[in-house]
Structures are given as structure tokens and as C-alpha cells.
Design a protein around this motif. Structure first.
Motif, short mmCIF file in Angstrom:
data_model
loop_
_atom_site.label_atom_id
_atom_site.label_comp_id
_atom_site.label_asym_id
_atom_site.label_seq_id
_atom_site.Cartn_x
_atom_site.Cartn_y
_atom_site.Cartn_z
N LYS A 21 -14.64 -11.80 8.66
CA LYS A 21 -15.00 -11.76 7.37
C LYS A 21 -16.29 -10.62 7.34
O LYS A 21 -16.36 -9.92 6.34
N CYS A 22 -17.22 -10.62 8.37
CA CYS A 22 -18.37 -9.64 8.13
C CYS A 22 -17.73 -8.35 8.31
O CYS A 22 -18.57 -7.43 7.70
N ALA A 112 -25.42 -12.06 9.74
CA ALA A 112 -24.41 -12.82 9.51
C ALA A 112 -23.77 -13.45 10.68
O ALA A 112 -23.37 -12.89 11.36
N MET A 113 -23.65 -14.73 10.30
CA MET A 113 -23.30 -15.70 11.42
C MET A 113 -22.51 -16.87 10.83
O MET A 113 -22.47 -17.14 9.68
N GLU A 129 -27.84 -23.38 15.97
CA GLU A 129 -28.76 -22.14 16.02
C GLU A 129 -28.71 -21.40 14.74
O GLU A 129 -29.85 -20.88 14.23
N THR A 130 -27.73 -21.60 13.67
CA THR A 130 -27.53 -21.09 12.42
C THR A 130 -28.67 -21.79 11.51
O THR A 130 -29.30 -20.98 10.85
N GLN A 131 -29.05 -23.12 11.80
CA GLN A 131 -29.97 -23.75 10.96
C GLN A 131 -31.28 -23.20 11.51
O GLN A 131 -32.13 -23.13 10.44
N LYS A 132 -31.69 -22.81 12.53
CA LYS A 132 -32.70 -22.38 13.18
C LYS A 132 -33.09 -21.04 12.67
O LYS A 132 -34.25 -20.79 12.41
N VAL A 143 -24.08 -17.01 5.84
CA VAL A 143 -23.44 -17.93 6.74
C VAL A 143 -21.96 -18.07 6.17
O VAL A 143 -21.65 -18.33 5.33
N TYR A 144 -21.12 -17.82 7.20
CA TYR A 144 -19.55 -18.18 7.26
C TYR A 144 -19.40 -19.47 7.63
O TYR A 144 -19.71 -19.96 8.78
#
Length: 145
Positions: A21-22, A112-113, A129-132, A143-144
């Protein structure tokens, strides 16, 4: 809009989906992508110091090989989509810190993660880790799910 996107990957299926997607998004913008994988630091305690050297070397080689496998997905997708891409492997026990520092040091204007989409109590107990990254980054984060 965005010209340089940092794309961290951990090799999970949701991360692989985010890579695809990225890359489509980066292609539509004409943006460059930097693929990133963060490996943990080596920590080991032993009463026999000679064991540490052998174990440390093996750990480092295995982490490097794993990171290269994960980042190959980024490189192949970039090549297929004709997106300018480079890769980066960093060592840090706190991946979110490495992600944020890499984005700043590489002058990325977007991170982008993937999100693993945990809900309920799992989301509260397992601080991703995304939340952090979302909580600490001054750079926009896409965020995907």
C-alpha cells in the motif's frame, strides 16, 4: 505533499500488506521510500566470558539475515512499482525510538507503518510500536490496518 516516506517493517503479514500500500502511495506522489527494520541489541550474561563472543556474533548474524529478508520485500515492491528506495537496518531495544530518529535523521516527512489491529484488553496490555510512534513522533504517521 510528501517527498520521503519512512517505511518500518517487522516481517509480519500486516507489515507486508503495508509495504504494498505504501509503495502505491509513494508512486502516486513521486516520493522516495526508506525501508527500515530495527533489530534488538544483544544482551547476555554468562559466567564464561568466551561464550559471550560466540553467542554475540551468532545473534548479530541472525538478526542481520532476518532484517535483510524483511527488507528484501521492500526493495522488490519498490522495484516493481518503480519507486526510488533505500533500506536501513538499525539496532535499538526500543524500535519506536529508532523509527522516529531514523525519520528525523533521513529528513522523512511521513512515517508509514502497519497496525496489527489489536482490540480491547490486548490493545491496552500490548502497547504496540505503532502506538508509541503515534504518541511520540512530530512527523505525520500514516497507519495501515
Amino acid at each position: 505533499m510528501y517527498t520521503h516516506i519512512l517505511l518500518p517493517t517487522d516481517g509480519t503479514p500486516s507489515s507486508k500488506d503495508a509495504i504494498q500500500k505504501c509503495m502505491r502511495f509513494a508512486k502516486s506522489l513521486g516520493a522516495k521510500v526508506t525501508g527500515l527494520h530495527v533489530v534488538p541489541q544483544y544482551h547476555m550474561y554468562s559466567y564464561q566470558p568466551e561464550m559471550l563472543d560466540d553467542t554475540s556474533e551468532k545473534f548479530t548474524k541472525e538478526c542481520q539475515a532476518q532484517a535483510e529478508r524483511y527488507l528484501t520485500d521492500v526493495e522488490l515492491e519498490a522495484k516493481e512499482m518503480r519507486v526510488d528506495c533505500d533500506i536501513l537496518i538499525l539496532t535499538n531495544d526500543h524500535p519506536y525510538e529508532a523509527i522516529i530518529h531514523a525519520a528525523e535523521n533521513r529528513h522523512c516527512d511521513l512515517i508509514a507503518m502497519a497496525s496489527h489491529g489489536r482490540k480491547g484488553i490486548k490493545a491496552l496490555l500490548l502497547s504496540s510500536e505503532t502506538q508509541k510512534v503515534l504518541a511520540h513522533s512530530k512527523i505525520p504517521v500514516l497507519v495501515y490496518r
